[in-house]
Write a protein that holds these residues in place. Structure first.
Motif: not given
Length: 463
Positions: A400-420, A430-435
């Protein structure tokens, strides 16, 4: 209609004293707020930014409700549990006056409470008392439509068996702060708000109000939402449910003035600020990630002092980075969507100097990016997973992860969302994944340490 009102009022919002932000930074703050409100449909937000110990930016966006003609940063929002640090500060002042000790047991002041002979005032303020929380829900229950009294709350919830031995665990408890407020009033010999006005608010030059009175003309309307349904005004709860645990309404600039006092170690004796920000340790020595009315965490190499608030129809977030002399306050009039946290953390990430980025956290961010890319291919490195995570990532989940996320391609960015932060023995990051056309949220848990194995790696649509 709400969307139309938001668009119209957005044009009316004007910044004040923003000269110490560059035009580009001001524009980025606008984008952070506008994106958060648009994605969540929360009606309005009010923000105050402190840099170098001074308020450099205040602004309000959106629809504060029919009782406020145009959005203004001077509007007082209900700040709910951010009020806890004021209650704790009041008790610290009474200790300075020699009228009590935070290590007094609460039975000395309030008879009949479960564990009263062993629970201390300090444990009330640090959420380590074991008293059951009277309001863990994210909605108001039936009894909250009627007026409460602090004593009635204690009679119903503080006389139940303790959830754990005092000091052995951390568990958020509004009940504990009701007890703390009653002790404050008993020792001070006056109502809590009168005491705070005299000792804290008047010296600061601010005028907060009882949140029960922050209703009607001149005050923002609180809104709610059921799932993705229409946005509706809330039913205002009965009075006194938030006594001492979330009793205040104030504007973002007013809360920023308090944060400046924290940064400057003014108003209270410096020792009181230090005491409020001292990490509470449980009986087994583990950190509670909490002080006295404030949450404690790390943002890179910086210590972060923060707290959120949730009232019926309102959410709030206050973040202070004392060593960077930076603070961000974000207040919203919707109790859904988490826009206040997205706004506050986004602005802190924008303005916090990047020079002190933590190498270990940078390494964990790279690991998150690499593992996400591997999941897009359906090829996760299972050696990085704990036993529980390996069970979760079965063949169906990986597919499910492969089939739903793979077609999106490489994200513009993956950055931390708040502090650990620590939770359940793991480190939550937590992270924000931006397309270009959408944003996702990545929630991770891992064993402590740079090489801690992954316990959870879950991708969801962003709020």
């Amino acid at each position: 209609m709400i969307r139309t009102a938001f668009a119209a009022l957005l044009l009316l919002a004007t910044p004040a004293a923003a000269q110490e932000l560059t035009p580009e930074q001001s524009a980025q703050v606008d984008r952070i707020v506008a994106d958060a409100l648009a994605s969540t449909q929360v009606p309005s937000a009010s923000v105050a930014i402190v840099r170098d110990g001074k308020i450099v930016f205040t602004k309000a966006w959106g629809n504060q409700g029919p009782n406020v003609p145009a959005a203004t940063p001077d509007t007082k929002y209900q700040i709910a549990s951010i009020s806890k640090q004021f209650t704790a500060a009041g008790l610290l002042l009474l200790e300075d006056d020699g009228k009590l000790s935070l290590d007094d047991t609460i039975g000395k002041y309030l008879p009949g409470i479960s564990g009263g002979a062993t629970i201390t005032i300090r444990q009330l303020l640090s959420h380590t008392s074991g008293l059951q929380d009277y309001w863990p829900q994210d909605y108001s229950f039936a009894a909250m439509e009627s007026r409460a009294t602090p004593q009635a709350i204690l009679d119903r919830w503080a006389k139940k068996p303790l959830d754990f031995a005092p000091g052995s665990q951390w568990q958020y408890s509004n009940t504990g702060y009701v007890a703390a407020g009653m002790i404050l009033e008993k020792v001070a010999g006056e109502p809590i708000l009168a005491f705070l006005e005299r000792r804290l608010f008047k010296p600061l030059g601010i005028r907060p109000v009882d949140q029960d009175l922050a209703v009607g003309k001149g005050y923002p309307t609180g809104y709610r939402r059921n799932a993705l349904g229409p946005i509706r005004p809330v039913i205002v709860p009965g009075a006194d449910w938030m006594f001492a645990t979330g009793e205040l309404a104030m504007s973002a600039p007013e809360l920023a003035k308090w944060n400046i006092a924290r940064i400057e170690r003014k108003l209270l004796p410096a020792e009181d600020w230090i005491e409020q920000e001292r990490m509470i340790r449980l009986t087994d020595g583990s950190p509670a990630n909490y002080g006295l009315g404030v949450s404690l965490s790390q943002r890179g190499d910086y210590k972060q002092v923060s707290h959120g608030g949730a009232a019926v129809g309102f959410l709030s977030q206050s973040i202070v980075i004392p060593d960077a002399r930076l603070s961000v306050v974000a207040l919203v009039n919707g109790d859904f969507g988490n826009a206040q946290s997205t706004i506050a953390n986004g602005i802190v990430s924008l303005l916090l100097p990047a020079a002190k980025a933590n190498d270990d956290e940078a390494w964990r961010t790279k690991l998150a990016r690499d593992f996400y890319a591997a999941l897009q291919k359906g090829e996760p490195d299972r050696s990085l997973l704990t036993e529980n995570a390996a069970y979760y990532f079965n063949a169906e989940t990986v597919r499910d992860y492969r089939d739903s996320l793979g077609p999106l391609g490489a994200p513009t960015s993956i950055e931390p969302l708040g502090a650990p932060r620590l939770r359940g023995g793991f480190v939550n990051r937590n992270y924000r994944i931006v397309y270009p056309t959408r944003t996702l949220t990545l929630i991770t848990y891992a064993d402590p340490g740079r090489d801690g194995k992954i316990e959870e790696f879950m991708v969801t649509p962003a709020s």
